[in-house]
Design an enzyme around this catalytic site. Structure first.
Site, mmCIF file in Angstrom:
data_model
loop_
_atom_site.group_PDB
_atom_site.id
_atom_site.type_symbol
_atom_site.label_atom_id
_atom_site.label_comp_id
_atom_site.label_asym_id
_atom_site.label_seq_id
_atom_site.Cartn_x
_atom_site.Cartn_y
_atom_site.Cartn_z
ATOM 1 N N CYS A 1 -62.317 7.656 -15.774
ATOM 2 C CA CYS A 1 -62.666 8.367 -14.382
ATOM 3 C C CYS A 1 -63.800 7.434 -13.848
ATOM 4 O O CYS A 1 -64.971 7.067 -14.392
ATOM 5 C CB CYS A 1 -63.158 10.040 -14.549
ATOM 6 S SG CYS A 1 -61.989 11.046 -15.203
ATOM 7 N N CYS B 1 -49.394 2.154 -4.195
ATOM 8 C CA CYS B 1 -50.398 2.814 -5.032
ATOM 9 C C CYS B 1 -51.793 1.953 -4.870
ATOM 10 O O CYS B 1 -52.591 2.135 -5.590
ATOM 11 C CB CYS B 1 -49.786 2.583 -6.613
ATOM 12 S SG CYS B 1 -49.333 1.336 -7.180
ATOM 13 N N ASP C 1 -41.100 1.185 -2.904
ATOM 14 C CA ASP C 1 -42.330 2.102 -3.692
ATOM 15 C C ASP C 1 -42.750 0.743 -4.882
ATOM 16 O O ASP C 1 -42.294 1.011 -5.892
ATOM 17 C CB ASP C 1 -41.870 3.178 -4.456
ATOM 18 C CG ASP C 1 -43.010 3.935 -5.122
ATOM 19 O OD1 ASP C 1 -44.129 3.584 -4.843
ATOM 20 O OD2 ASP C 1 -42.936 4.887 -5.807
ATOM 21 N N CYS D 1 -67.860 16.341 -17.921
ATOM 22 C CA CYS D 1 -67.282 15.892 -19.109
ATOM 23 C C CYS D 1 -68.239 15.084 -19.764
ATOM 24 O O CYS D 1 -69.099 14.196 -19.276
ATOM 25 C CB CYS D 1 -66.264 14.779 -18.742
ATOM 26 S SG CYS D 1 -65.591 13.690 -20.126
ATOM 27 N N GLU E 1 -33.639 -1.551 -8.893
ATOM 28 C CA GLU E 1 -34.673 -1.333 -9.782
ATOM 29 C C GLU E 1 -34.532 -2.563 -10.847
ATOM 30 O O GLU E 1 -33.064 -2.785 -11.145
ATOM 31 C CB GLU E 1 -34.728 -0.217 -10.508
ATOM 32 C CG GLU E 1 -35.754 -0.152 -11.500
ATOM 33 C CD GLU E 1 -37.173 -0.401 -11.241
ATOM 34 O OE1 GLU E 1 -37.819 -1.347 -11.923
ATOM 35 O OE2 GLU E 1 -37.861 0.225 -10.427
#
Length: 543
Positions: free
Chosen positions: A83, A408, A381, A74, A333
């Site tokens: 990134c 995550c 989650d 890139c 949720e």
């Protein structure tokens, strides 16, 4: 003593990586973070920001390169904040992510787990199915692209190796439309101007949904914009205006208008179809999400009879995957629109063994526990910050056989796993999945099982009174335990019943609350069993 001040130069060896993907070096016991470096390399480093024992640096000369170093694919790698790993092989990136997860689980969570290799992507390019491009007017003209690291300076990015080519084509056409019709970009400093973001969703069928986020309720030259975007991208199926007139960093505002076509697209996942509007949450890497959810379902070990509670269920993606093998799934949720989407997705896929509730995860779990809902499996989650402080105890109080934790963030996962360990749930399996190739993010699935009462480290006493004693309300120890077994599918000892009774001032014989010998270790009643015993005592009108 080394010169520990800004702009000083030092030759340093890169030992490892930080959670953000920076190389980590040490200078006389103090830590230096250097982006764009690889462990095993030697660099001449300039210190840019210096604190007492921590500094951030810039590699100015590579002295010893790593065999894992590659030329970034890139042109703006290192300048863009998207990134962190384009300067190394994908194999080295996966190894770095393995180290991050393993270190968090062991050092922060105190867990001794065998971590298999990270499940890497077959193709680490062009995987993002949602892209949000900030728009700004800079010194060099209009910029539509990505922010520089730790700033709101927008780089004008013609293409990104992580985004589908459809996004590249739509961005080019949108920028040309803005320039042709002199449409002003939004200015964060003055809160003036119109266009804030260009937002694009794509699916596996090759369709695109485009949304323009604006500081106003109208766009100029809409027919011309539609024509330009459709000519650039034949797969475009809708154009939506999102109105965001607030002085905020939040991307999307509360109001939507469909300018052309439809305001949603559909995507298939785990054999089911999901309808995605602009604000819908959906994992950005389709192929790796399938592997992540398959791992979660595998850890759940469902037989078709279980009740499963899925907290932080979003639009129901994991819930519906679990429902294919469960007796029933209850999803919760806090976002109302997500719950409506989850119900619609269940109906669309003809899944009839699901229920969805809108509310905070802890509050919904507590409500279900109070109603006597006893899930055999709980799946969570949570967002990056992990479980709220009160949630682990609520989960444990429901006494599921298994907890499947999808995370995550390895650090908050390790913290929560440690809390659950203290509440009677031991992590027994783990698998990391790379949903975000070339970035520092990594997803992890952990299976936690309810611990047995007997262990090598403790002598747990479970003895019965020599005679049944009539208690206030007419319940005996056996009746209390039988009620708990029937209502909670949970076995409790007479010792635990005696401990909870004593806590509430119900004391018969002193010996019930003492071990049989002075050397024996007497366990305390676990929180989930204490909650069940208290419920029984209330049922029998003893408290």
């Amino acid at each position: 003593m080394a010169d520990w001040k800004k702009n000083s130069l030092h030759d340093l060896h890169i030992d490892s990586y930080t959670a953000q993907g920076f190389g980590l070096a040490r200078l006389e016991g103090r830590v230096v973070f250097i982006p764009g470096t690889i462990r095993g390399e030697d660099w001449t480093v300039q210190l840019l920001k210096v604190q007492k024992n921590i500094a951030w640096g810039r590699g100015v000369k590579l002295l010893t390169p790593s065999p894992a170093r590659v030329e970034p694919d890139c042109p703006i790698s290192g300048k863009c904040g998207g990134c962190q790993y384009r300067h190394m092989t994908y194999e080295e990136e996966l190894s770095a992510k393995w180290d991050r997860v393993n270190d968090a689980l062991r050092r922060l969570g105190g867990l001794d787990l065998e971590l298999p290799p990270v499940l890497g992507a077959e193709d680490p390019l062009r995987y993002r199915n949602k892209v949000q491009l900030p728009v700004a007017q800079g010194k060099n003209g209009l910029s539509i692209g990505y922010f520089r690291p730790r700033s709101h300076d927008v780089l004008d990015v013609e293409d990104c190796p992580l985004q589908p080519l459809a996004v590249t084509r739509l961005r080019e056409a949108f920028k040309a439309w803005m320039e042709q019709w002199s449409v002003p970009a939004y200015d964060e400093g003055t809160c003036q101007g119109l266009i804030r973001h260009l937002y694009v969703r794509t699916n596996q069928a090759g369709q695109s949904l485009c949304c323009v986020v604006a500081n106003g309720k109208k766009l100029p030259q809409v027919p011309e914009l539609v024509d330009a975007l459709r000519a650039a991208e034949p797969g475009l199926i809708g154009l939506v205006l999102n109105v965001n007139q607030a002085d905020t960093n939040v991307i999307l505002g509360p109001e939507y208008r469909t300018l052309w076509g439809q305001d949603f697209l559909e995507e298939t996942l785990c054999g089911m179809t999901f309808r995605l509007s602009v604000p819908s949450f959906f994992q950005i890497n389709w192929a790796q999400t399938q592997r992540l959810y398959a791992q979660a379902v595998d850890f759940a070990a469902l037989t078709g009879q279980e009740t499963v509670l899925d907290l932080y269920c979003g639009i129901g993606t994991i819930s519906l995957a679990l429902a294919q093998k469960a007796g029933q799934v209850i999803g919760a949720e806090i976002v109302p629109q997500a719950i409506e989407d989850a119900k619609a997705n269940a109906e669309r896929n003809k899944v009839e063994n699901t229920r969805f509730f809108c509310g905070d995860a802890g509050a919904v779990a507590a409500q279900l526990a109070q109603e006597g809902v006893r899930p055999q499996v709980i799946c969570v989650d949570p967002p990056r910050k992990g479980l709220a402080p009160e949630v682990p105890a609520i989960l444990a109080s429901m006494a599921p056989e298994r907890i499947v934790y999808v995370s995550c963030d390895p650090a908050t996962l390790a913290r929560d796993a440690k809390r659950l360990e203290e509440l009677g749930y031991r992590a027994v399996k783990v698998q990391a999945v790379d949903l975000f190739p070339r970035t520092a993010h990594v997803e992890t699935v952990v299976l936690l099982g309810r611990k047995f009462e007997k262990s090598r480290d403790h002598v747990y006493l479970d003895y019965e009174p020599s005679a049944e004693i009539d208690l206030p309300g007419g319940a005996t120890y056996s009746e209390i335990k039988q009620w708990i077994q029937a209502e909670y599918d949970l076995k409790v000892s007479s010792l635990y019943v005696a401990q909870v009774k004593q806590k509430h001032g119900i004391v018969e014989r002193e010996c019930y609350n003492k071990p049989k010998s002075e050397n024996a270790k007497q366990p305390k009643c676990p929180p989930e069993k204490e909650a069940a015993i208290e419920a029984a005592l209330k049922h029998f009108k003893m408290i």
